[in-house]
Design a protein around this motif. Structure first.
Motif, PDB file in Angstrom:
ATOM      1  N   CYS A  71      39.709  50.657  -8.656  1.00 17.90           N
ATOM      2  CA  CYS A  71      39.901  50.857 -10.093  1.00 17.90           C
ATOM      3  C   CYS A  71      38.565  51.263 -10.719  1.00 17.90           C
ATOM      4  O   CYS A  71      37.539  51.353 -10.043  1.00 17.90           O
ATOM      5  CB  CYS A  71      40.426  49.589 -10.745  1.00 17.90           C
ATOM      6  N   GLY A  72      38.596  51.475 -12.019  1.00 11.61           N
ATOM      7  CA  GLY A  72      37.388  51.909 -12.701  1.00 11.61           C
ATOM      8  C   GLY A  72      36.246  50.919 -12.606  1.00 11.61           C
ATOM      9  O   GLY A  72      35.083  51.304 -12.465  1.00 11.61           O
ATOM     10  N   LEU A 114      32.319  51.485 -11.349  1.00  6.91           N
ATOM     11  CA  LEU A 114      31.139  51.101 -12.123  1.00  6.91           C
ATOM     12  C   LEU A 114      30.271  50.101 -11.359  1.00  6.91           C
ATOM     13  O   LEU A 114      29.038  50.173 -11.409  1.00  6.91           O
ATOM     14  CB  LEU A 114      31.570  50.490 -13.460  1.00  6.91           C
ATOM     15  N   SER A 115      30.909  49.188 -10.652  1.00  5.56           N
ATOM     16  CA  SER A 115      30.155  48.191  -9.887  1.00  5.56           C
ATOM     17  C   SER A 115      29.353  48.852  -8.776  1.00  5.56           C
ATOM     18  O   SER A 115      28.238  48.416  -8.450  1.00  5.56           O
ATOM     19  CB  SER A 115      31.107  47.146  -9.301  1.00  5.56           C
ATOM     20  N   SER A 140      31.607  60.278  -7.509  1.00  5.28           N
ATOM     21  CA  SER A 140      32.822  59.641  -8.027  1.00  5.28           C
ATOM     22  C   SER A 140      34.048  60.102  -7.252  1.00  5.28           C
ATOM     23  O   SER A 140      34.922  59.293  -6.893  1.00  5.28           O
ATOM     24  CB  SER A 140      32.990  59.962  -9.516  1.00  5.28           C
ATOM     25  N   LYS A 141      34.121  61.386  -6.977  1.00  5.38           N
ATOM     26  CA  LYS A 141      35.239  61.900  -6.188  1.00  5.38           C
ATOM     27  C   LYS A 141      35.225  61.301  -4.786  1.00  5.38           C
ATOM     28  O   LYS A 141      36.280  60.885  -4.261  1.00  5.38           O
ATOM     29  CB  LYS A 141      35.167  63.428  -6.109  1.00  5.38           C
ATOM     30  N   ILE A 181      34.564  58.517 -16.419  1.00  3.80           N
ATOM     31  CA  ILE A 181      35.377  58.728 -15.228  1.00  3.80           C
ATOM     32  C   ILE A 181      36.153  57.456 -14.880  1.00  3.80           C
ATOM     33  O   ILE A 181      37.349  57.503 -14.549  1.00  3.80           O
ATOM     34  CB  ILE A 181      34.498  59.170 -14.042  1.00  3.80           C
ATOM     35  N   ALA A 182      35.485  56.300 -14.983  1.00  2.00           N
ATOM     36  CA  ALA A 182      36.146  55.025 -14.682  1.00  2.00           C
ATOM     37  C   ALA A 182      37.306  54.774 -15.633  1.00  2.00           C
ATOM     38  O   ALA A 182      38.383  54.308 -15.218  1.00  2.00           O
ATOM     39  CB  ALA A 182      35.130  53.885 -14.774  1.00  2.00           C
ATOM     40  N   SER A 183      37.109  55.078 -16.900  1.00  6.03           N
ATOM     41  CA  SER A 183      38.173  54.899 -17.895  1.00  6.03           C
ATOM     42  C   SER A 183      39.378  55.770 -17.576  1.00  6.03           C
ATOM     43  O   SER A 183      40.530  55.320 -17.645  1.00  6.03           O
ATOM     44  CB  SER A 183      37.630  55.225 -19.284  1.00  6.03           C
TER      45      SER A 183
END
Length: 309
Positions: free
Chosen positions: A106-107, A111-112, A95-96, A157-159
């Motif tokens: 963006c979040g 996720l995608s 994620s980082k 994390i996305a949120s």
């Protein structure tokens, strides 16, 4: 409760407790040249988990592992703990990396990119022999639960990434990463000055001078000793106070895990207890003598089947 979330209310109460009962200088990690922190020998280096996992009162587990070289039996509990830690580490680092490489993402983009990622290579990297030692049903369950945990962490994390973008539209990547993933996963620390291993790994290290240790099994009284060991090592290396410990219990229940955390001040009593165990373990290794079984062997001890064939 999200896995990386630390309650401001709990931390405020801990600060009050610390203010009323400050940690003594003599049990800070930076006092490694004086007793009781000074290790009794420089020839031995133990891991925090070896000392803090006090399933065996006599430390026969340390003797079996270090003197007799008996490998800890492989169990489904050990596999689950190792797999979940690999998933947490992987999800945080990827994620980082994604945020740094995609500064305008963006979040939903995160996720995608990773939402349907196969966790099998991740968990079997840490468990190369699991397929041969675990029943097929256990392996399938482990893969499924790891995927659910990964997705849960990623959504959190996305949120937080979207929340940071909405509040700070001009934030640079460093700020976005700090807001979305405010913990350092598998923080490496050299514990040799306090008699511990050269390359310890703290599950999560937070900006609050707190260490977080993630447990995937049952609640045990001795779990808080883990935070004491890491605090001593971090203080010896960084010369900065580490005052708070958090033991986070993670259990998969359906597609969303249950998360429960125990907060505490890493005070004098728990630090002294950890150091006493360290010194006793040093004595066991230096004499090389079998300390014998305790009066009662808990069935959940990893070496139970070795001592009770």
């Amino acid at each position: 409760m999200w896995l990386f979330e630390l309650s401001d209310k709990r931390l405020s109460l801990l600060r009050d407790e610390l203010s009323s009962r400050p940690v003594s200088e003599e049990v800070r990690g930076w006092s490694f040249s004086s007793p009781p922190v000074r290790p009794p020998s420089s020839s031995v280096a133990l891991t925090v988990s070896e000392l803090a996992a006090r399933y065996c009162d006599t430390l026969r587990d340390v003797y079996l592992r270090r003197v007799k070289r008996v490998e800890q039996p492989f169990t489904s509990k050990l596999a689950r703990g190792t797999a979940f830690h690999e998933v947490i580490r992987h999800t945080i680092s990827e994620s980082k990396r994604f945020i740094y490489s995609n500064p305008s993402a963006c979040g939903f983009d995160l996720l995608s990119r990773y939402g349907d990622e196969d966790m099998s290579p991740v968990i079997f990297r840490g468990l190369p022999t699991a397929k041969g030692k675990l029943p097929d049903d256990d392996v399938e369950s482990l893969v499924r639960e790891s995927a659910d945990l990964h997705r849960y962490l990623l959504i959190g994390i996305a949120s937080r990434l979207d929340d940071a973008r909405s509040r700070f539209p001009h934030a640079a990547e460093d700020s976005l990463v700090a807001a979305a993933v405010p913990s350092v996963s598998e923080r490496k620390v050299d514990g040799t000055l306090v008699g511990l291993s050269r390359e310890l790994s703290v599950d999560l290290y937070t900006p609050y001078n707190a260490v977080v240790d993630v447990k995937t099994g049952e609640v045990r009284d001795f779990h808080s000793l883990t935070a004491a060991g890491y605090a001593l090592a971090l203080e010896s290396e960084g010369q900065a106070a580490v005052d708070y410990g958090v033991i986070t219990y993670l259990k998969m229940s359906g597609k969303v895990p249950s998360v429960d955390s125990k907060y505490f001040v890493i005070g004098d009593e728990i630090r002294r207890e950890f150091l006493e165990i360290r010194d006793e373990a040093f004595s066991v290794l230096e004499t090389g003598k079998d300390p014998g079984k305790p009066d009662r062997c808990p069935t959940y001890c990893p070496y139970y089947s070795v001592c009770n064939p």
